[in-house]
Enzyme design. Structure first.
Site, mmCIF file in Angstrom:
data_model
loop_
_atom_site.group_PDB
_atom_site.id
_atom_site.type_symbol
_atom_site.label_atom_id
_atom_site.label_comp_id
_atom_site.label_asym_id
_atom_site.label_seq_id
_atom_site.Cartn_x
_atom_site.Cartn_y
_atom_site.Cartn_z
ATOM 1 N N ASP A 51 5.608 98.240 51.278
ATOM 2 C CA ASP A 51 4.914 98.478 52.542
ATOM 3 C C ASP A 51 4.793 99.978 52.826
ATOM 4 O O ASP A 51 3.790 100.440 53.357
ATOM 5 C CB ASP A 51 5.650 97.788 53.692
ATOM 6 C CG ASP A 51 5.460 96.283 53.642
ATOM 7 O OD1 ASP A 51 4.381 95.837 53.215
ATOM 8 O OD2 ASP A 51 6.389 95.560 54.020
ATOM 9 N N GLU A 123 3.722 102.344 63.639
ATOM 10 C CA GLU A 123 4.168 102.816 64.949
ATOM 11 C C GLU A 123 4.136 104.327 65.043
ATOM 12 O O GLU A 123 4.064 105.035 64.054
ATOM 13 C CB GLU A 123 5.607 102.352 65.254
ATOM 14 C CG GLU A 123 6.737 103.108 64.588
ATOM 15 C CD GLU A 123 6.947 102.771 63.137
ATOM 16 O OE1 GLU A 123 6.618 103.629 62.285
ATOM 17 O OE2 GLU A 123 7.415 101.675 62.824
ATOM 18 N N THR A 162 7.585 94.278 62.925
ATOM 19 C CA THR A 162 8.674 93.822 62.043
ATOM 20 C C THR A 162 9.415 94.982 61.395
ATOM 21 O O THR A 162 10.328 94.770 60.608
ATOM 22 C CB THR A 162 8.112 92.903 60.932
ATOM 23 O OG1 THR A 162 6.967 93.554 60.352
ATOM 24 C CG2 THR A 162 7.702 91.549 61.471
HETATM 25 P P1 NAP Z 1 11.876 103.803 54.635
HETATM 26 O O1 NAP Z 1 12.738 104.397 55.677
HETATM 27 O O2 NAP Z 1 12.118 104.166 53.222
HETATM 28 O O3 NAP Z 1 11.975 102.197 54.686
HETATM 29 C C1 NAP Z 1 11.849 101.429 55.799
HETATM 30 C C2 NAP Z 1 11.832 99.946 55.417
HETATM 31 O O4 NAP Z 1 10.905 99.292 56.301
HETATM 32 C C3 NAP Z 1 11.333 99.652 54.005
HETATM 33 O O5 NAP Z 1 12.092 98.593 53.481
HETATM 34 C C4 NAP Z 1 9.900 99.242 54.222
HETATM 35 O O6 NAP Z 1 9.385 98.372 53.231
HETATM 36 C C5 NAP Z 1 10.010 98.507 55.526
HETATM 37 N N1 NAP Z 1 8.741 98.379 56.243
HETATM 38 C C6 NAP Z 1 7.730 99.277 56.399
HETATM 39 N N2 NAP Z 1 6.756 98.755 57.162
HETATM 40 C C7 NAP Z 1 7.155 97.501 57.497
HETATM 41 C C8 NAP Z 1 6.579 96.462 58.268
HETATM 42 N N3 NAP Z 1 5.406 96.613 58.869
HETATM 43 N N4 NAP Z 1 7.278 95.303 58.408
HETATM 44 C C9 NAP Z 1 8.484 95.144 57.832
HETATM 45 N N5 NAP Z 1 9.085 96.075 57.083
HETATM 46 C C10 NAP Z 1 8.423 97.245 56.926
HETATM 47 O O7 NAP Z 1 10.365 104.129 55.025
HETATM 48 P P2 NAP Z 1 8.984 103.577 54.479
HETATM 49 O O8 NAP Z 1 9.173 102.547 53.422
HETATM 50 O O9 NAP Z 1 8.134 104.726 54.180
HETATM 51 O O10 NAP Z 1 8.449 102.830 55.783
HETATM 52 C C11 NAP Z 1 8.175 103.541 56.948
HETATM 53 C C12 NAP Z 1 8.607 102.722 58.106
HETATM 54 O O11 NAP Z 1 10.028 102.667 58.162
HETATM 55 C C13 NAP Z 1 8.252 103.288 59.454
HETATM 56 O O12 NAP Z 1 6.911 103.025 59.785
HETATM 57 C C14 NAP Z 1 9.250 102.580 60.345
HETATM 58 O O13 NAP Z 1 8.720 101.365 60.834
HETATM 59 C C15 NAP Z 1 10.387 102.224 59.443
HETATM 60 N N6 NAP Z 1 11.628 102.847 59.907
HETATM 61 C C16 NAP Z 1 12.624 102.021 60.289
HETATM 62 C C17 NAP Z 1 13.799 102.523 60.817
HETATM 63 C C18 NAP Z 1 14.831 101.562 61.245
HETATM 64 O O14 NAP Z 1 14.625 100.349 61.116
HETATM 65 N N7 NAP Z 1 15.947 102.024 61.763
HETATM 66 C C19 NAP Z 1 13.965 103.895 60.966
HETATM 67 C C20 NAP Z 1 12.916 104.729 60.551
HETATM 68 C C21 NAP Z 1 11.748 104.185 60.026
HETATM 69 P P3 NAP Z 1 9.133 98.785 51.703
HETATM 70 O O15 NAP Z 1 10.487 98.813 51.070
HETATM 71 O O16 NAP Z 1 8.329 97.659 51.222
HETATM 72 O O17 NAP Z 1 8.427 100.097 51.690
HETATM 73 MN MN MN Z 2 10.091 95.962 51.295
#
Ligand code: NAP
Ligand code: MN
Length: 265
Positions: A51, A123, A162
């Site tokens: 993603d 987001e 999500t």
């Molecule tokens: P990352 O920090 O390496 O990973 C964040 C995780 O969120 C990865 O497992 C990613 O999937 C998953 N993800 C991304 N979009 C999603 C969605 N729409 N629904 C469910 N899971 C999702 O960052 P990244 O992979 O570049 O993804 C960026 C996203 O990380 C941001 O947009 C934000 O939503 C999220 N994030 C989450 C947190 C938290 O939960 N505490 C903190 C910062 C950012 P993949 O492994 O398939 O890439």
């Molecule tokens: Mn994933």
């Protein structure tokens, strides 16, 4: 109907992905697609990865609404990816047998200080850059709503619900609903400061404005999907759900709720 036959592959140049992507390119060629090296010529953009890669592919190609985005995953099943790189035959048969449909996801627009708008697919997040709290006045349309004081806020789309939003107990939202969700990051709630305290949804015809109260050393980190913005001084952020739609290909029997169940239950 638009003829879509020019495909651009967006992927990390890593050994494990390169070889599989080459096979996918050959397959696309043999099926009558033209693989282009310049994304501007493409009318299909395929991201290879997870993603996170899909978010990058959309961002780096400028949130094009004249193109079809296709997520091909290299790991498990992902939210934005309906296809798996190891199932190339399945991918082609799904296309040929019309087992696919197009979903349109609205992008969130963020205007910073009236200067320009940026788009987000998951987001926009605001976080304090230091140990101290951020103070933000929140307006819904022209109504002063609350003053937030705490670590920050997450403004997410339904497909982003999500991701980060879910980690702070925000609701999972059906992407068929045109809305966006505001979730808090550790708000202070006491006799001086009061916020709603729960996540809330705004419809696509509402605008939300955040006015950041400043002292000189203190600014928020602004994240758009998986990228941090380099803007330090910003005072006013306005949010809206745009008419811009990101078109993506999905399998017919793989709804958002199938993915939610598969990922979380
Ligand atoms: P990352 O920090 O390496 O990973 C964040 C995780 O969120 C990865 O497992 C990613 O999937 C998953 N993800 C991304 N979009 C999603 C969605 N729409 N629904 C469910 N899971 C999702 O960052 P990244 O992979 O570049 O993804 C960026 C996203 O990380 C941001 O947009 C934000 O939503 C999220 N994030 C989450 C947190 C938290 O939960 N505490 C903190 C910062 C950012 P993949 O492994 O398939 O890439
Ligand atoms: Mn994933």
């Amino acid at each position: 109907m638009t003829v879509r036959n020019k495909i651009f592959f967006f992927y990390k140049k890593e050994d494990s992905i390169l070889e599989k992507t080459e096979r996918l390119k050959a397959l696309a060629n043999s099926e009558g697609f033209e693989v282009v090296e310049n994304e501007k010529e493409a009318n299909i953009i395929a991201s290879i990865g997870g993603d996170g890669s899909f978010l990058q592919a959309v961002r780096k190609t400028g949130f094009r609404d004249d193109c079809l985005y296709v997520g091909v995953s290299t790991l498990e099943s992902e939210f934005y990816c309906d296809f798996h790189i190891d199932d190339q035959a399945g991918m082609m048969s799904a296309i040929k047998n019309e087992q696919i449909e197009v979903r349109k996801y609205p992008a969130l627009s963020v205007n910073i200080d009236g200067q320009g708008s940026f788009y987000c697919l998951n987001e926009c997040s605001l976080r304090s850059s230091i140990i101290r709290t951020l103070e933000i006045d929140v307006f819904i349309d022209d109504l002063y709503f609350e003053t937030f004081r705490g670590d920050g806020m997450i403004i997410s789309t339904p497909t982003g619900s999500t991701a980060y939003n879910k980690s702070v107990n925000g609701a999972v939202v059906d992407p068929m609903l045109a809305c966006y969700q505001i979730s808090e990051l550790a708000s202070l709630n006491n006799n001086h400061y009061r916020t709603l305290g729960s996540s809330f949804l705004l419809s696509d015809n509402r605008k939300m404005t955040l006015i950041i109260k400043h002292d000189n050393s203190h600014y928020p980190i602004i994240g758009m999907d998986n990228e941090a913005m380099s803007i330090r001084h910003c005072e006013k952020l306005s949010f809206e759900l745009t008419d811009k739609r990101i078109k993506t290909v999905k399998l017919k029997d793989n709804s958002f709720w199938h993915k939610v169940r598969r990922s979380f239950l």
